[in-house]
Write an enzyme that holds these catalytic residues in place. Structure first.
Site, PDB file in Angstrom:
ATOM      1  N   GLU A   1     -10.008   6.483   2.683  1.00 51.03           N
ATOM      2  CA  GLU A   1     -10.673   5.325   3.180  1.00 51.03           C
ATOM      3  C   GLU A   1      -9.873   4.164   3.500  1.00 51.03           C
ATOM      4  OE1 GLU A   1      -9.858   5.483   0.008  1.00 51.03           O
ATOM      5  OE2 GLU A   1      -9.580   3.403  -0.275  1.00 51.03           O
TER       6      GLU A   1
ATOM      7  N   LYS B   1       0.755  -1.327   0.030  1.00 54.52           N
ATOM      8  CA  LYS B   1      -0.005  -0.039  -0.024  1.00 54.52           C
ATOM      9  C   LYS B   1       0.850   1.228  -0.085  1.00 54.52           C
ATOM     10  CE  LYS B   1      -4.338  -1.781   0.135  1.00 54.52           C
ATOM     11  NZ  LYS B   1      -5.233  -1.675  -0.883  1.00 54.52           N
TER      12      LYS B   1
ATOM     13  N   SER C   1       1.480  -9.697  -0.930  1.00 51.71           N
ATOM     14  CA  SER C   1       1.408  -8.216  -0.760  1.00 51.71           C
ATOM     15  C   SER C   1       1.599  -7.963   0.543  1.00 51.71           C
ATOM     16  CB  SER C   1       0.006  -8.357  -1.357  1.00 51.71           C
ATOM     17  OG  SER C   1      -0.784  -9.103  -0.687  1.00 51.71           O
TER      18      SER C   1
END
Lengths: 254, 393
Positions: free
Chosen positions: B111, B89, B377
């Protein structure tokens, strides 16, 4: 001529009311429309509820959630409206988000609107460019007027483009906000109202978002052809009753 | 066939910008400027520097020897779990905070579902000294307490989304409403490859560093840039987009996208959007999404909080429709088992999202000499609670 266009030619300031179909109860739709007309409202926006209403504040969101729980669907709404033109003459507009319309089928939706006597649509998340390229001719085939929003941040060029694509009125969002989030207008709002009024657009403007009472209605209609009340009316319905609609309208008109 | 976005903002029939007029000036400004800003030498320099010194890139491409032995193929793990804040991220939030600065924005909103993107956003806001407001579903706030605490420590304000189902999609709605209410000074850092154009493309480009590195890392280790397969899990699809990006137009590289089947694709508790979704509009883009026949958006389910988004990025919808990517669906149980297996074979505790990608080896056979690169990830620290409950540890 479409009922909206005829109404816009009347020499008066127009009061338009929004309500969410299926709220407070599933079968209130026809009663609310009839009572609003009897109370002297000039135009009605029937909200087709959506699970994810991006442009709406908490009041309209909550009414949409409740309406969906009550069982409101596109098909149910059209069934409720099938005889509406036997008792109601003022312009009726459906306001809804694009996804439910897309799932129904845009052409099927427009056709059904024409059948029951809907005069126009407001679809906040269908941008003017997409409408112009993909859907304008379909809307026109079924005699529907599509209404676009402008805001204080909309550029003059884009306002002129929206004006050129519109054939009813332009929905002026009073300030940068979702629905139901402000009370009263300040200099910033009125400066914007004046700027738009001075642009000499071919379509009249109706102001919405932030109109809640007689004072804000009067303020807004100093600069525009009319004003739209939504959240304040939904709040009234939840606080009082469907039977008292005439009181709400009377208080606005004073 | 083009798998990138076209000049109108579409991937085939998917994408576009279905936004209320109130958002138009912001989204249009971004659309006009994002490519130019990203091409500025100063921007590139700062972005790359931060990825290196702050995030810790390049992330290793690790040959998982014991895992490879078990499944009799060559499995490489792209270690995004080793990035600062524990997942891919941060690649996107670093890029977007630099973008926001160049657009003159002083207030950042985001968000978050599980809280990973919220933490990555709060982190870069602290780094740059910008105000940060993170919208998070009320239910997610309750079940992701450590990430809420992290965001607060980093100086962010966490605002509960109280509407609708009070999870990720509603947090996204609230962030969009905030942006409508604050059109001048605010930038919205969307965390996945979703939203109105240019977001899916911008996020994909920021995440594309993943596949850029895979290419040269694989060249060093295998003597070739292209693997036979690239594999990634998909919620909205940002790590997948980054993992696929530089291989999209390499026909010899096969793409596998792994969705969360939850309790089973047909159980009614699933997040397998490519199978259960229909074309529609969510959060400003046309894509595949889970919805009722009446067009109301439904709530997906997965044990992994990062995969339970009712839509999928428009690029992935296009990859599914054209058949460029093979979509697989992995259940909660299969993912949890694969996660535990990675712990025991390789000493790596994966995020449950990434465990979905690892679970394909039980379902699908690869040849011994085939090279399969899996995007790992994120790390599993955030999921310990779920692992503890599931395995009764």
């Amino acid at each position: 001529m479409n009922r909206i266009q005829t109404k816009l030619q009347e020499d008066k300031k127009l009061l338009s009311i929004y309500f969410t179909a299926g709220y407070p109860h599933l079968n209130d739709t026809v009663t609310i429309i009839q009572d609003l007309e009897k109370s002297g409202v000039d135009m009605i926006e029937i909200g087709l509820p959506f699970s994810d209403p991006l442009a709406d504040g908490p009041t309209i969101q909550a009414s949409s959630t409740q309406a969906l729980k009550n069982g409101m669907t596109t098909e149910v709404l059209f069934n409720q409206l099938k005889d509406i033109r036997k008792s109601v003459n003022i312009p009726l507009i459906i306001m809804g988000y694009f996804n439910p319309i897309l799932q129904y089928g845009v052409e099927a939706f427009c056709k059904k609107c024409q059948e029951v006597g809907i005069d126009g649509l407001i679809i906040p998340d269908l941008p003017v460019d997409v409408y112009h390229d993909d859907y304008k001719s379909t809307f026109e085939t079924y005699g529907l007027i599509n209404v676009f929003l402008i805001t204080p941040q909309t550029s003059d060029d884009r306002i002129h483009f929206i004006d050129s694509v519109s054939n009813g009125f332009i929905y002026m969002v009073s300030s940068a906000s979702v629905t139901g989030s402000q009370s009263g207008f300040g200099v910033e709002n009125t400066t914007y109202f004046e700027r738009i009024a001075n642009m000499n657009l071919k379509n009249p403007q109706i102001i919405g978002f932030g109109i809640s009472d007689h004072k804000t209605f009067t303020q807004a209609t100093e600069y525009a052809k009319g004003a739209i009340i939504g959240s304040a009316f939904i709040k009234f319905l939840s606080d009082t009753s469907v039977n008292a609609i005439h009181e709400f309208v009377k208080a606005i008109k004073n | 066939m083009n798998y990138n976005v076209n000049e109108k903002g579409y991937y085939g029939v998917f994408g576009g910008a279905f936004i209320p007029e109130m958002l138009y000036p912001n989204v249009e400004e971004l659309r006009q400027k994002y490519l130019d800003v990203m091409a500025e030498p100063d921007f590139k320099k700062e972005f790359n520097q931060l990825l290196k010194d702050y995030v810790g890139r390049p992330s290793p491409l690790y040959f998982a020897k014991r895992l490879s032995k078990k499944y009799n193929t060559k499995i490489y793990l792209k270690r995004e779990d080793l990035n600062h804040t524990g997942a891919h991220k941060i690649n996107n939030t670093i890029g977007q905070i630099l973008m926001a600065q160049r657009l003159g924005k002083t207030r950042i909103i985001a968000e978050t579902g599980a809280g990973q993107h919220g933490v990555a956003t709060a982190t870069v806001c602290a780094l740059m000294g910008l105000e940060c407001i993170v919208y998070m579903g009320e239910i997610d706030i309750a079940r992701q307490a450590p990430n809420v605490a992290r965001m607060k420590m980093l100086g962010a304000k966490v605002v509960p989304a109280l509407s609708g189902s009070r999870t990720l999609k509603d947090a996204t709605n609230e962030a969009i409403r905030d942006w409508i209410n604050n059109p001048i000074n605010t930038h919205y850092i969307i965390g996945s490859a979703i939203g109105p154009h240019p977001y899916p493309d911008m996020v994909t480009r920021f995440q594309s560093v993943i596949s850029e590195e895979i290419k040269w890392q694989l060249k060093e280790q295998e003597g070739r840039e292209n693997p036979d397969y690239v594999v990634a899990c998909i919620g909205g699809g940002s790590n997948a987009a980054g993992t696929y990006y530089h291989f999209l137009h390499e026909p010899d590289v096969k793409i596998i996208a792994v969705e969360a089947a939850g309790l089973g694709v047909n159980s009614g508790e699933s997040a397998a959007t490519s199978i259960l979704g229909k074309e529609g509009i969510i959060h400003g883009c046309k894509t595949l999404l889970m919805q009722t026949t009446d067009g109301q958006i439904t709530e997906p389910y997965s044990i992994s909080a990062g995969l339970d988004y009712p839509g999928v990025g428009p690029m992935h919808a296009h990859l599914a429709k054209t058949g460029r990517a093979e979509f697989m669906a992995i259940t909660d149980d299969e993912a949890m088992t694969a996660g535990l297996e990675l712990c025991q074979l390789e000493g790596i505790i994966p995020a449950i999202e990434s465990s979905h990608a690892l679970a394909i080896f039980e379902q699908r056979t690869f040849k011994p000499d085939e090279v399969v690169v899996v995007s790992l990830s994120g790390r599993g620290d955030k999921d310990l609670d779920t692992y503890i409950k599931y395995f009764k540890l």
